[in-house]
Design a protein around this motif. Structure first.
Motif, PDB file in Angstrom:
ATOM      1  N   LEU A 210     -59.949 -15.165  -0.580  1.00  0.00           N
ATOM      2  CA  LEU A 210     -60.829 -14.191   0.073  1.00  0.00           C
ATOM      3  C   LEU A 210     -62.295 -14.422  -0.276  1.00  0.00           C
ATOM      4  CD1 LEU A 210     -58.779 -10.908  -0.495  1.00  0.00           C
ATOM      5  CD2 LEU A 210     -59.223 -12.001   1.718  1.00  0.00           C
TER       6      LEU A 210
ATOM      7  N   ALA B 188     -56.859  -9.218   6.797  1.00  0.00           N
ATOM      8  CA  ALA B 188     -55.709 -10.021   6.377  1.00  0.00           C
ATOM      9  C   ALA B 188     -54.445  -9.214   6.623  1.00  0.00           C
ATOM     10  CB  ALA B 188     -55.832 -10.399   4.904  1.00  0.00           C
TER      11      ALA B 188
ATOM     12  N   CYS C  13     -50.689 -12.758   4.040  1.00  0.00           N
ATOM     13  CA  CYS C  13     -51.474 -13.837   3.422  1.00  0.00           C
ATOM     14  C   CYS C  13     -51.953 -14.883   4.413  1.00  0.00           C
ATOM     15  CB  CYS C  13     -50.650 -14.508   2.325  1.00  0.00           C
ATOM     16  SG  CYS C  13     -49.188 -15.393   2.948  1.00  0.00           S
ATOM     17  N   ASP C  14     -51.237 -15.056   5.549  1.00  0.00           N
ATOM     18  CA  ASP C  14     -51.518 -16.178   6.442  1.00  0.00           C
ATOM     19  C   ASP C  14     -51.950 -15.760   7.846  1.00  0.00           C
ATOM     20  OD1 ASP C  14     -49.114 -15.099   7.145  1.00  0.00           O
ATOM     21  OD2 ASP C  14     -47.961 -16.964   7.022  1.00  0.00           O
TER      22      ASP C  14
ATOM     23  N   VAL D 120     -54.903 -14.143   9.081  1.00  0.00           N
ATOM     24  CA  VAL D 120     -56.216 -13.685   8.625  1.00  0.00           C
ATOM     25  C   VAL D 120     -57.246 -13.875   9.732  1.00  0.00           C
ATOM     26  CG1 VAL D 120     -57.964 -13.880   6.814  1.00  0.00           C
ATOM     27  CG2 VAL D 120     -55.565 -14.408   6.302  1.00  0.00           C
TER      28      VAL D 120
ATOM     29  N   ARG E 128     -59.643 -16.480  14.072  1.00  0.00           N
ATOM     30  CA  ARG E 128     -58.627 -16.617  13.032  1.00  0.00           C
ATOM     31  C   ARG E 128     -59.038 -17.708  12.048  1.00  0.00           C
ATOM     32  NH1 ARG E 128     -52.086 -16.639  14.049  1.00  0.00           N
ATOM     33  NH2 ARG E 128     -51.472 -16.525  11.845  1.00  0.00           N
TER      34      ARG E 128
ATOM     35  N   PRO F  10     -55.014 -19.375   5.805  1.00  0.00           N
ATOM     36  CA  PRO F  10     -54.454 -18.413   4.835  1.00  0.00           C
ATOM     37  C   PRO F  10     -55.369 -18.219   3.630  1.00  0.00           C
ATOM     38  CG  PRO F  10     -52.750 -19.939   5.581  1.00  0.00           C
ATOM     39  CD  PRO F  10     -54.058 -20.463   6.116  1.00  0.00           C
ATOM     40  N   VAL F  11     -55.302 -17.032   3.035  1.00  0.00           N
ATOM     41  CA  VAL F  11     -56.126 -16.727   1.870  1.00  0.00           C
ATOM     42  C   VAL F  11     -55.306 -16.689   0.583  1.00  0.00           C
ATOM     43  CG1 VAL F  11     -57.861 -15.472   3.185  1.00  0.00           C
ATOM     44  CG2 VAL F  11     -55.876 -14.242   2.286  1.00  0.00           C
TER      45      VAL F  11
ATOM     46  N   ASP G  62     -47.506 -13.334   0.254  1.00  0.00           N
ATOM     47  CA  ASP G  62     -47.937 -11.939   0.295  1.00  0.00           C
ATOM     48  C   ASP G  62     -48.045 -11.350  -1.108  1.00  0.00           C
ATOM     49  OD1 ASP G  62     -48.071 -12.092   3.010  1.00  0.00           O
ATOM     50  OD2 ASP G  62     -46.310 -10.838   3.413  1.00  0.00           O
TER      51      ASP G  62
ATOM     52  N   LEU H 121     -51.321 -12.228  -2.407  1.00  0.00           N
ATOM     53  CA  LEU H 121     -52.370 -11.410  -1.799  1.00  0.00           C
ATOM     54  C   LEU H 121     -52.443 -10.051  -2.491  1.00  0.00           C
ATOM     55  CD1 LEU H 121     -54.481 -10.910   0.390  1.00  0.00           C
ATOM     56  CD2 LEU H 121     -52.633 -10.206   1.927  1.00  0.00           C
TER      57      LEU H 121
ATOM     58  N   SER I  96     -51.688  -5.415   3.936  1.00  0.00           N
ATOM     59  CA  SER I  96     -52.813  -5.555   4.852  1.00  0.00           C
ATOM     60  C   SER I  96     -54.107  -5.225   4.104  1.00  0.00           C
ATOM     61  CB  SER I  96     -52.640  -4.616   6.049  1.00  0.00           C
ATOM     62  OG  SER I  96     -53.726  -4.725   6.944  1.00  0.00           O
TER      63      SER I  96
END
Length: 437
Positions: free
Chosen positions: A91, A105, A108-109, A111, A122, A125-126, A130, A133, A179
């Motif tokens: 992030l 988000a 996790c993917d 985003v 888009r 992924p961050v 999950d 995240l 989220s």
């Protein structure tokens, strides 16, 4: 190893799985190091461990017959590791991007980001999963300081201010996937002149708002999500005298007036507190407003009124703390008054409809509504002057109404008495001349 951005640029984004693998190694070494270190020294130690782990990984890669990472990819990996250990992982690169205003988000993917140009796209992924995240959100909560901020099944929502001033809200357990929404205030230190430059208000409206603040009129700033309510409130506060005492009340620190020692040196910032693990110790915004009034403020500013805090806030406005301000979610300046009445009637005091109207009519002087113009610019769309009420309704005049492009245009005349008070507050500025006379 990398993922291109959908807008045509191709920044190097390293696979989250590799980042997680090497981050775990560095974390283990930090744990083995044992001692608590000052931030500067800790970052230097982390940088050293990252360099060593990258070298070890390169040796492992070559030994297995695979091509080593390019210098560009290795640099991106080092940045991702540093962000994961001293920032907010995947992030962080989005938070640091000045061209990004909102981050969403949905797991996790999945985003997405919204840029300062209003476009949504888009991005990669961050986090590796999950669960990772959720860990990033918990890290953000732990670093927010001041108080305990939980994020688990027992407390599935989290609202907080990040160190850079960004606003984070996250949910888990009640949604299929965790989220996270992060709102980045592009203009953290903002003036009314800045809003004129951005074509969000006219010079005449700038002078009118300045006069309202200096004449100690109570303002309600309303609009939809992301309409710029906090930005306008922060800009309007710039017209408050430097020696006035201000108390701000928010559910999560965002205004940051207390951080401006030049313009607002005598400011106390209060934030509501969530209950602890035992479900006790919570302090809501209504209590915070009451506490703030005991701190002898010249003005009270409520970051967002949406519940029981409306009653003490309106009482403060009508009992000597003139010049106070708050924000409210509403789709029009007229609806903002209805919203306030609803909050007052639902508060523990259980005021009747006519009593709620009397309280609002005595407390609020002007309602300013923000909208998005047809060209995508956030603009001041409506200004409503509130008149005294007998309880049956809250009479008001819309002195500026939305024009064809949703920008404010002159409408009904202001009361002569009010106009005289505003002119007296800024005698050297004929603030309405450019828009009306």
């Amino acid at each position: 190893m990398t993922a291109p951005r959908s807008d045509g640029e191709s920044p190097l984004v390293v696979a989250p799985e590799l980042v997680a693998q090497l981050r775990a190694r560095v974390s283990d070494r930090l744990t083995a190091h044992g001692a608590d270190l000052p931030d500067g020294q800790r970052e230097a130690v982390i940088a050293g461990y990252i360099a060593q782990e990258l070298m070890a990984y390169a040796q492992e890669t070559i030994s297995s017959g695979r091509a080593p990472l390019t210098p560009q990819v290795e640099g991106a990996l080092a940045r991702a590791l540093r962000d994961g250990l001293t920032g907010l992982g995947g992030l962080q690169r989005l938070i640091d991007d000045p061209q990004i205003e909102d981050i969403f988000a949905n797991g996790c993917d999945n985003v997405w980001v919204r840029g300062t140009d209003g476009r949504t796209r888009r991005v990669p992924p961050v986090a590796a999963s999950d669960a990772d995240l959720i860990d990033l959100v918990r890290i953000a909560a732990a670093r927010s300081g001041l108080e305990e901020r939980r994020f688990d099944r027992g407390s599935p929502s989290l609202s907080l201010r990040l160190p850079g001033g960004q606003r984070l809200f996250a949910v888990m357990a009640v949604s299929k996937r965790p989220s996270v929404s992060i709102r980045r205030n592009v203009l953290h230190r903002v003036t009314l002149d800045d809003l004129v430059h951005r074509a969000e208000i006219t010079p005449g409206l700038r002078d009118l708002i300045t006069a309202m603040v200096r004449a100690r009129k109570n303002l309600v700033i309303c609009g939809g999500t992301g309409a710029g309510k906090t930005t306008l409130l922060r800009a309007a506060a710039g017209a408050i005298g430097v020696h006035e005492r201000i108390v701000t009340v928010e559910d999560a620190f965002e205004l940051g007036l207390d951080e401006d020692a030049t313009s607002h040196p005598n400011t106390a910032a209060l934030q509501q507190r969530e209950p602890n693990l035992e479900g006790v110790g919570g302090i809501d915004m209504a209590a915070m407003v009451r506490w703030g009034l005991r701190m002898r403020p010249d003005r009270v500013i409520v970051g967002e009124s949406r519940g029981a805090e409306a009653v003490p806030m309106l009482l403060a406005m009508s009992q000597g703390n003139d010049g106070s301000m708050c924000t409210v979610h509403a789709s029009s300046s007229k609806q903002a008054l209805t919203r306030l009445a609803m909050y007052v009637m639902q508060a523990p005091e259980r005021l009747a409809f006519d009593a709620a109207n009397v309280l609002i009519g005595q407390a609020v002087h002007f309602v300013l509504h923000l909208d998005v113009a047809t060209d995508g610019t956030r603009v001041l769309s409506s200004i409503r002057e509130v008149l005294e009420t007998d309880g049956e309704q809250i009479p008001s005049n819309e002195i500026y109404r939305p024009g064809p492009d949703r920008r404010a245009v002159p409408a009904a005349p202001m009361r002569a008495e009010t106009l005289d008070e505003l002119i007296a507050a800024v005698p050297n500025v004929v603030f309405l001349a450019q828009d009306r006379w």
